[in-house]
Design an enzyme around this catalytic site. Structure first.
Site, PDB file in Angstrom:
ATOM      1  N   PRO A   1      72.220  18.657  31.490  1.00  0.00           N
ATOM      2  CA  PRO A   1      71.565  17.855  30.468  1.00  0.00           C
ATOM      3  C   PRO A   1      70.271  17.237  30.933  1.00  0.00           C
ATOM      4  O   PRO A   1      70.257  16.320  31.741  1.00  0.00           O
ATOM      5  CB  PRO A   1      72.604  16.777  30.156  1.00  0.00           C
ATOM      6  CG  PRO A   1      73.577  16.793  31.296  1.00  0.00           C
ATOM      7  CD  PRO A   1      73.142  17.817  32.272  1.00  0.00           C
ATOM      8  N   GLU A   2      69.187  17.736  30.395  1.00  0.00           N
ATOM      9  CA  GLU A   2      67.891  17.085  30.532  1.00  0.00           C
ATOM     10  C   GLU A   2      67.604  16.456  29.169  1.00  0.00           C
ATOM     11  O   GLU A   2      68.476  16.450  28.306  1.00  0.00           O
ATOM     12  CB  GLU A   2      66.839  18.119  30.949  1.00  0.00           C
ATOM     13  CG  GLU A   2      67.269  18.872  32.212  1.00  0.00           C
ATOM     14  CD  GLU A   2      66.289  19.923  32.685  1.00  0.00           C
ATOM     15  OE1 GLU A   2      65.090  19.775  32.417  1.00  0.00           O
ATOM     16  OE2 GLU A   2      66.717  20.891  33.325  1.00  0.00           O
TER      17      GLU A   2
END
Length: 277
Positions: free
Chosen positions: A2-3
């Site tokens: 997750p960015e």
DNA sequence: AGAGGTTCTCGGGCGC
DNA sequence: TGCGCCCGAGAACCTC
């Protein structure tokens, strides 16, 4: 996983599922996830009776807004939230369960157990760790070429680790840093202070464009990422270099190569991104 | 079997 | 020499 684009997609898909729900109980199976308060029992006791009013995001952090508290949650590599009925079985990677009055549960699952949760009195979350020293949001008006330039010119680090530094700008991780640098035509090992004004302008724009296009596509599903409704992202189809080792560059046909920069796997097109002119 | 999307901490090295 | 800052390495954990 997750960015910024993935976390924003989780935020959007999760918020509609949990808004208005009242917490009846909290079960903590791996207490190391809970970073504050120091005692996980205090975390549980504080949350019982609280209703979720919204979910925000700061960089890669989710912020659950409750009656009296703000819960700050980082998914790190593999953390995931899912809403399920209380009688649905859960596996050994489920570490925290928020049980609601209506018989549903918000379950936090994290294979690598790297994720974190911090609970603060509402209004105090921004001025304490882990949100305290974060840089500007990439979509905010503070993230200008002038600002980025001021941060790049005063360091002798390579450009890639600087862009991954969340005190410079939030939300960029290993996928999008490689993509933004490729799109800007900048080699990840360039010393940050060696970039000229024109390069910095292009780089800032490519960071903003790459991240916003990825948000529109619901993020990138590389290995395991799914949003909170169990759906894949679609931006992995738009990637130029990340995970493309050995493939032809989409712009020039040169073979994409993988190297290590700042200890991270790094993908470049050696023709489009040159270290020296 | 070593790498993996993250970030915090710590120690070495350098400059003042 | 000593201090402080900056940078990079390692650690946290599990799966394939």
């Amino acid at each position: 996983m997750p960015e910024l684009p993935e976390v924003e997609t989780v935020r959007r898909t999760l918020e509609s599922l949990v808004i208005g729900k009242e917490i009846k109980d909290v079960s903590i199976f791996w207490p190391n996830i809970i970073k504050s308060p120091a005692q996980p029992e205090q975390f549980r006791d504080a949350l019982i009776g609280q209703t979720i009013h919204g979910i925000g995001r700061r960089g890669k952090f989710l912020i659950f807004y409750l009656d009296d508290y703000a819960m700050v949650s980082h998914l790190r590599m593999e953390g995931k939230y899912a809403l399920q009925e209380k009688d649905t079985p859960y596996d050994k990677h489920t570490h925290v369960i928020f049980s609601f009055r209506d018989g549903t549960e918000l379950r936090y699952r994290d294979v690598r157990k790297f994720g974190t949760m911090h609970l603060f009195s509402k209004g105090e979350e921004e001025s304490q760790q882990p949100l305290m020293h974060l840089g500007p949001e990439p979509f905010s008006k503070e993230f200008t070429a002038e600002y980025l330039s001021s941060r790049l010119l005063k360091t002798s680090r390579k450009i890639k680790p600087v862009l991954l530094d969340q005190s410079v700008v939030v939300g960029i991780g290993n996928i999008y840093v490689d993509e933004a640098l490729f799109r800007a035509g900048i080699h990840p090992e360039r010393i940050a202070s060696s970039l000229n004004e024109a390069e910095i302008k292009v780089l800032r724009q490519e960071i903003v464009d790459t991240l916003s296009q990825a948000v529109e596509k619901g993020g990138s599903t590389i290995r395991t990422y799914l949003n909170s409704q169990g759906e894949m992202g679609m931006f992995q189809l738009e990637l130029y270099v990340y995970g493309k080792k050995g493939e032809a560059c989409k712009r020039c046909g040169t073979e994409v190569v993988k190297l290590t920069v700042g200890g991270r796997g790094t993908h470049i097109c050696p023709s489009c991104q040159k270290l020296h002119d």
